[in-house]
Write an enzyme that holds these catalytic residues in place. Structure first.
Site, PDB file in Angstrom:
ATOM      1  N   GLY A  12     -86.322 -24.277  71.745  1.00 21.87           N
ATOM      2  CA  GLY A  12     -85.778 -25.018  72.873  1.00 21.87           C
ATOM      3  C   GLY A  12     -86.427 -24.746  74.224  1.00 21.87           C
ATOM      4  O   GLY A  12     -85.782 -24.930  75.260  1.00 21.87           O
ATOM      5  N   THR A  13     -87.709 -24.363  74.232  1.00 23.71           N
ATOM      6  CA  THR A  13     -88.347 -24.149  75.544  1.00 23.71           C
ATOM      7  C   THR A  13     -88.489 -25.464  76.314  1.00 23.71           C
ATOM      8  O   THR A  13     -88.421 -25.475  77.542  1.00 23.71           O
ATOM      9  CB  THR A  13     -89.725 -23.461  75.423  1.00 23.71           C
ATOM     10  OG1 THR A  13     -90.608 -24.305  74.691  1.00 23.71           O
ATOM     11  CG2 THR A  13     -89.621 -22.101  74.754  1.00 23.71           C
ATOM     12  N   ASN A  14     -88.669 -26.549  75.588  1.00 18.17           N
ATOM     13  CA  ASN A  14     -88.748 -27.847  76.283  1.00 18.17           C
ATOM     14  C   ASN A  14     -87.384 -28.264  76.830  1.00 18.17           C
ATOM     15  O   ASN A  14     -87.295 -28.839  77.919  1.00 18.17           O
ATOM     16  CB  ASN A  14     -89.314 -28.918  75.352  1.00 18.17           C
ATOM     17  CG  ASN A  14     -90.824 -28.859  75.295  1.00 18.17           C
ATOM     18  OD1 ASN A  14     -91.497 -29.198  76.277  1.00 18.17           O
ATOM     19  ND2 ASN A  14     -91.361 -28.408  74.176  1.00 18.17           N
ATOM     20  N   MET A  91     -87.553 -31.565  64.756  1.00 23.70           N
ATOM     21  CA  MET A  91     -88.516 -31.568  63.656  1.00 23.70           C
ATOM     22  C   MET A  91     -88.170 -32.507  62.504  1.00 23.70           C
ATOM     23  O   MET A  91     -88.625 -32.321  61.385  1.00 23.70           O
ATOM     24  CB  MET A  91     -88.689 -30.140  63.131  1.00 23.70           C
ATOM     25  CG  MET A  91     -89.228 -29.190  64.171  1.00 23.70           C
ATOM     26  SD  MET A  91     -90.769 -29.780  64.925  1.00 23.70           S
ATOM     27  CE  MET A  91     -91.171 -28.367  65.965  1.00 23.70           C
ATOM     28  N   ILE A  93     -87.967 -36.598  61.283  1.00 30.40           N
ATOM     29  CA  ILE A  93     -88.320 -37.981  61.631  1.00 30.40           C
ATOM     30  C   ILE A  93     -87.075 -38.846  61.464  1.00 30.40           C
ATOM     31  O   ILE A  93     -86.402 -38.795  60.425  1.00 30.40           O
ATOM     32  CB  ILE A  93     -89.487 -38.490  60.765  1.00 30.40           C
ATOM     33  CG1 ILE A  93     -90.760 -37.704  61.120  1.00 30.40           C
ATOM     34  CG2 ILE A  93     -89.706 -39.990  60.981  1.00 30.40           C
ATOM     35  CD1 ILE A  93     -91.977 -38.061  60.306  1.00 30.40           C
ATOM     36  N   LEU A  94     -86.773 -39.614  62.505  1.00 33.61           N
ATOM     37  CA  LEU A  94     -85.567 -40.432  62.471  1.00 33.61           C
ATOM     38  C   LEU A  94     -85.843 -41.778  61.818  1.00 33.61           C
ATOM     39  O   LEU A  94     -86.882 -42.407  62.057  1.00 33.61           O
ATOM     40  CB  LEU A  94     -85.025 -40.642  63.895  1.00 33.61           C
ATOM     41  CG  LEU A  94     -84.440 -39.385  64.542  1.00 33.61           C
ATOM     42  CD1 LEU A  94     -84.178 -39.628  66.016  1.00 33.61           C
ATOM     43  CD2 LEU A  94     -83.166 -38.943  63.830  1.00 33.61           C
ATOM     44  N   ASN A 108     -90.255 -38.617  72.952  1.00 37.03           N
ATOM     45  CA  ASN A 108     -90.620 -37.430  72.178  1.00 37.03           C
ATOM     46  C   ASN A 108     -91.784 -36.738  72.865  1.00 37.03           C
ATOM     47  O   ASN A 108     -92.603 -37.391  73.510  1.00 37.03           O
ATOM     48  CB  ASN A 108     -91.052 -37.878  70.776  1.00 37.03           C
ATOM     49  CG  ASN A 108     -91.505 -36.714  69.902  1.00 37.03           C
ATOM     50  OD1 ASN A 108     -90.838 -35.674  69.825  1.00 37.03           O
ATOM     51  ND2 ASN A 108     -92.643 -36.868  69.239  1.00 37.03           N
ATOM     52  N   HIS A 110     -95.064 -34.579  71.868  1.00 37.63           N
ATOM     53  CA  HIS A 110     -95.889 -34.191  70.728  1.00 37.63           C
ATOM     54  C   HIS A 110     -97.012 -33.282  71.231  1.00 37.63           C
ATOM     55  O   HIS A 110     -97.682 -33.617  72.215  1.00 37.63           O
ATOM     56  CB  HIS A 110     -96.470 -35.426  70.031  1.00 37.63           C
ATOM     57  CG  HIS A 110     -97.291 -35.059  68.838  1.00 37.63           C
ATOM     58  ND1 HIS A 110     -96.714 -34.645  67.647  1.00 37.63           N
ATOM     59  CD2 HIS A 110     -98.631 -34.967  68.657  1.00 37.63           C
ATOM     60  CE1 HIS A 110     -97.673 -34.341  66.793  1.00 37.63           C
ATOM     61  NE2 HIS A 110     -98.844 -34.525  67.381  1.00 37.63           N
TER      62      HIS A 110
END
Ligand code: GAR
Length: 210
Positions: A12-14, A91, A93-94, A108, A110
């Site tokens: 969760g750094t982002n 992580m 894919i929806l 997102n 990437h």
């Protein structure tokens, strides 16, 4: 005020970068109201708790396939009345049931310069391993809208770093996070919340003048 839901799976750094930007008053027109984790025990959940942001865990492992998992995510997003969905180290894919319900409302980050080292199977450290294996001299990160195809939606922002001779996947990942991801993801969130991203012919354009 736009309602921002952040989806996470790991450290969760982002997410932290978004929270920090919000605390500095840099996310104008939006607020993180919910964090959804695909993994129990993800450190991102601690970060949400410390920031007083409600969180919910929807473990991917509890669902048989991507479709049923995506339906559960969709129900949660609808319940939370999300205006913007941010995949910050998410992580999974929806399925298209989510991307169709939230067109140009899911972004997102990437960890590569799309269209390099992206698509199904390219996530986390694996991306940097592949970049080093190829011997690229520049890598970076991309913030993009999410559509039905993995890592193929309209590009919003990109930033680059130099690859060093002695880089390992870990050192390259760290440099890309620090120099690019943690800056560009909050910036894209803010641009979205201020309605400064327009999409034309499937491409995203940022209004930098406002
Ligand atoms: C980040 O580098 C992000 O770009 C990447 O995983 C890391 C998560 O870190 N995402 C992907 O690979 C998605 N395809 P974080 O949990 O500390 O934000």
């Amino acid at each position: 005020m736009k309602n921002i839901c952040v989806l996470v799976s790991g450290g969760g750094t982002n997410l932290q970068a978004i929270i920090d930007a919000q605390n500095r008053g840099e996310i104008k027109g939006g607020k993180v109201t919910c964090v959804i984790s695909s993994k129990e025990g993800a450190y991102a959940l601690e970060r949400a708790k410390k920031a007083d942001i409600p969180s919910v865990v929807l473990p991917r492992k509890d669902y048989n396939d991507s479709k049923s998992y995506s339906e559960a995510i969709l129900a949660e997003l609808d319940r939370r009345k999300a205006d913007l969905v941010v995949l910050a180290g998410f992580m999974t894919i929806l399925d298209e049931c989510v991307t169709r319900a939230y067109p140009y409302r899911i972004i997102n980050v990437h960890p590569a310069l799309i269209p390099s080292f992206c698509g199904e199977g390219f996530y986390g450290l694996k991306v940097h391993e592949c970049a080093l294996e190829k011997g690229v001299k520049i890598s970076g990160a991309t913030v993009h809208f999410v559509n039905e195809e993995a890592d193929a939606g309209a590009i919003i922002l990109q930033g680059a770093v130099e690859v060093k001779n002695n880089d390992t996947p870990q050192t390259l990942q760290r440099r890309i996070m620090e120099d690019v991801e943690w800056k560009l993801l909050p910036k894209a969130v803010s641009l979205f919340c201020e309605d400064r991203i327009t999409v034309k012919d499937g491409k995203a354009y940022v209004d930098l003048e406002k």
